[in-house]
Design an enzyme around this catalytic site. Structure first.
Site, PDB file in Angstrom:
ATOM      1  N   HIS A  59      -3.065  70.407  73.532  1.00 61.24           N
ATOM      2  CA  HIS A  59      -2.526  70.516  72.242  1.00 61.24           C
ATOM      3  C   HIS A  59      -3.159  70.511  70.836  1.00 61.24           C
ATOM      4  O   HIS A  59      -2.921  70.619  70.029  1.00 61.24           O
ATOM      5  CB  HIS A  59      -1.061  69.827  72.067  1.00 61.24           C
TER       6      HIS A  59
HETATM    7  C1  UD1 Z   1       0.273  65.922  65.226  1.00 61.10           C
HETATM    8  C2  UD1 Z   1      -0.834  64.965  65.260  1.00 61.10           C
HETATM    9  C3  UD1 Z   1      -1.490  64.562  66.530  1.00 61.10           C
HETATM   10  C4  UD1 Z   1      -0.347  64.343  67.544  1.00 61.10           C
HETATM   11  C5  UD1 Z   1       0.547  65.457  67.670  1.00 61.10           C
HETATM   12  C6  UD1 Z   1       1.646  64.952  68.732  1.00 61.10           C
HETATM   13  C7  UD1 Z   1      -1.708  65.297  62.769  1.00 61.10           C
HETATM   14  C8  UD1 Z   1      -2.906  65.369  62.075  1.00 61.10           C
HETATM   15  N1  UD1 Z   1      -1.630  65.407  64.185  1.00 61.10           N
HETATM   16  O1  UD1 Z   1      -0.178  67.186  65.807  1.00 61.10           O
HETATM   17  O2  UD1 Z   1      -2.488  63.693  66.243  1.00 61.10           O
HETATM   18  O3  UD1 Z   1      -1.246  64.361  68.973  1.00 61.10           O
HETATM   19  O4  UD1 Z   1       1.247  65.364  66.501  1.00 61.10           O
HETATM   20  O5  UD1 Z   1       2.469  66.032  68.975  1.00 61.10           O
HETATM   21  O6  UD1 Z   1      -0.763  64.557  62.516  1.00 61.10           O
HETATM   22  N2  UD1 Z   1       5.670  72.545  65.004  1.00 61.10           N
HETATM   23  C9  UD1 Z   1       6.790  72.982  65.394  1.00 61.10           C
HETATM   24  N3  UD1 Z   1       7.716  71.967  65.596  1.00 61.10           N
HETATM   25  C10 UD1 Z   1       7.634  70.669  65.103  1.00 61.10           C
HETATM   26  C11 UD1 Z   1       6.239  70.335  64.709  1.00 61.10           C
HETATM   27  C12 UD1 Z   1       5.398  71.152  64.582  1.00 61.10           C
HETATM   28  O7  UD1 Z   1       7.085  74.113  65.804  1.00 61.10           O
HETATM   29  O8  UD1 Z   1       8.504  70.073  65.131  1.00 61.10           O
HETATM   30  C13 UD1 Z   1       4.523  73.347  64.950  1.00 61.10           C
HETATM   31  C14 UD1 Z   1       4.320  74.013  63.715  1.00 61.10           C
HETATM   32  O9  UD1 Z   1       3.711  75.375  64.035  1.00 61.10           O
HETATM   33  C15 UD1 Z   1       3.215  73.198  63.264  1.00 61.10           C
HETATM   34  C16 UD1 Z   1       2.142  73.002  64.317  1.00 61.10           C
HETATM   35  O10 UD1 Z   1       3.312  72.634  65.561  1.00 61.10           O
HETATM   36  O11 UD1 Z   1       2.429  73.947  62.180  1.00 61.10           O
HETATM   37  C17 UD1 Z   1       1.432  71.592  64.171  1.00 61.10           C
HETATM   38  O12 UD1 Z   1       2.327  70.729  63.807  1.00 61.10           O
HETATM   39  P1  UD1 Z   1       1.579  69.218  62.921  1.00 61.10           P
HETATM   40  O13 UD1 Z   1       2.454  68.195  62.895  1.00 61.10           O
HETATM   41  O14 UD1 Z   1       1.025  69.744  61.857  1.00 61.10           O
HETATM   42  O15 UD1 Z   1       0.666  68.776  64.086  1.00 61.10           O
HETATM   43  P2  UD1 Z   1       0.592  68.553  65.642  1.00 61.10           P
HETATM   44  O16 UD1 Z   1      -0.288  69.605  66.229  1.00 61.10           O
HETATM   45  O17 UD1 Z   1       1.872  68.555  66.233  1.00 61.10           O
END
Ligand code: UD1
Length: 366
Positions: A210
């Site tokens: 991921h």
């Molecule tokens: C975040 C953390 C990462 C951690 C991961 C665990 C940062 C920089 N990164 O990454 O270190 O390993 O969490 O999961 O904070 N999205 C959804 N639903 C949600 C949340 C996110 O669909 O509930 C999707 C969205 O498209 C979003 C993408 O996932 O843009 C990324 O989410 P984001 O919170 O930016 O970072 P993670 O990749 O989850």
């Protein structure tokens, strides 16, 4: 008699919940000393990424939900900063505790520090020395905003000291994530997830990918899918798919292979995922938490990276750095599947009592 210390525990993303739960429970056990409040930034909002963890970990209902949601790094960080500052001004805590290295960790620490509220960083001092990782930037900055540091391993203590942070306030307390693992192990043993997914203990590979460099680059993402296919010629592969990975698969137009030997499943809850980790023959991952948990479970773990910010998992644990080339990774996997790994140790103080040690230290703070 002094009033109980008001302590905010700031959480936003899935791994934060696993780290905060044991500390929240420990602080709640000492109402004469602490008045803890859980603040959810809303970084992870999907029920599968958030609510199921609150249920599995008995986290209750957060005292506040800042509803920051997704966005670019700046947007997400800024939304938490703004919303959390408002809350801090309205109801000022004595301490703010932040966990790990996600964007919510950075925003929580920065908002508090600017208002002169002391910040304790749980899982301080880990370094990949790779600034292309957003998590590396987050933790370096957070460590320089904090005034107490709780470290999971000796290398982290050394990193903090090398950056000039004051030794008397750096505490080697062990890994709080393992407190949750210890608390939930029995429930994981009763989980029905293996049956539901049609796999047998010791006869499947668990794979998760991921991290942005692995999934936002679509050529690389396609490579990981090829790796999953090749691995599935050895054993069935269970692939819980993170929302970021799902989004990028869609954007890249990559079709999931029509074979039930690579099972793409929804993100799993904490207890079910623990069960999948405990019983797999091999974990293949880019997750930091999985490297740590498999080390304690004694399950071989193959990390899709050239280096790790958790060196103790390689030095004494079951973690093997397999690089970022699918063919190379396959070779390492074959060696492990043929021979297993030598019996390994559990790292120092990864014993399920880290929350108690942190609470004891916080109790002595002014
Ligand atoms: C975040 C953390 C990462 C951690 C991961 C665990 C940062 C920089 N990164 O990454 O270190 O390993 O969490 O999961 O904070 N999205 C959804 N639903 C949600 C949340 C996110 O669909 O509930 C999707 C969205 O498209 C979003 C993408 O996932 O843009 C990324 O989410 P984001 O919170 O930016 O970072 P993670 O990749 O989850």
């Amino acid at each position: 008699m002094p009033l109980p210390k008001k302590i905010d525990l700031v959480v936003g993303a899935r791994p934060n919940f696993v780290k905060a739960a044991p500390l929240l429970a420990e602080l709640e056990r000492r109402p004469e000393a602490f008045a803890p409040r859980l603040v959810h930034t809303g970084q992870h909002y999907d029920p599968r990424m958030s609510r199921v963890f609150f249920e599995d970990l008995d986290l209750g209902t957060p005292a506040a939900d800042l509803e920051a949601g997704s966005g670019s790094h700046a947007q997400q960080t800024a939304r938490v900063l703004e919303a959390y500052e408002r809350r801090l001004v309205a109801d000022r805590p004595d301490w703010v505790v932040v966990f790990g290295d996600v964007n919510s960790t950075l925003a929580g620490a920065l908002a508090a520090c600017k208002l002169g509220i002391p910040v304790a960083h749980v899982e301080a001092g880990l370094r990949s020395f790779d600034r292309s990782m957003p998590e590396e930037t987050n933790r370096v900055v957070v460590d320089h905003l904090a005034s107490s540091w709780f470290a999971t391993e000796r290398a982290a203590v050394q990193n903090l000291a090398a950056e000039g942070l004051p030794a008397p306030r750096i505490f080697m307390v062990g890994n709080i994530m393992i407190d949750s693992l210890v608390r939930c192990r029995d429930r994981a043993a009763r989980s029905a997830v293996l049956g539901r997914l049609g796999v047998t203990p010791g006869r499947y590979i668990l794979m998760t990918v991921h991290k942005p460099p692995n999934v936002d680059d679509h050529r690389r993402l396609a490579g990981w899918l090829q790796l999953a296919l090749r691995l599935s010629e050895r054993l069935p592969v269970v692939f819980p798919c993170h929302p970021r990975t799902a989004r990028e698969l869609l954007r890249a137009g990559i079709e999931w292979p029509p074979t039930d030997r690579v099972r793409k499943v929804e993100p799993q809850g904490y207890v079910d995922f623990l069960a999948l980790e405990a019983h797999c023959r091999l974990a293949v991952t880019d997750s930091c938490g999985v490297q740590e948990e498999t080390t304690v479970l004694g399950v071989p773990c193959l990390t899709l990276a050239e280096r790790t910010d958790r060196p103790v998992t390689v030095e004494v644990g079951t973690n093997v750095l397999a690089g970022t080339e699918p063919i190379g990774v396959l070779g390492v996997a074959d060696r492990i599947l043929a021979g297993g790994v030598a019996p390994r140790q559990v790292p120092e103080l990864w014993d399920g009592h880290t929350a108690t040690r942190i609470a004891d230290i916080l109790a002595k703070e002014p």
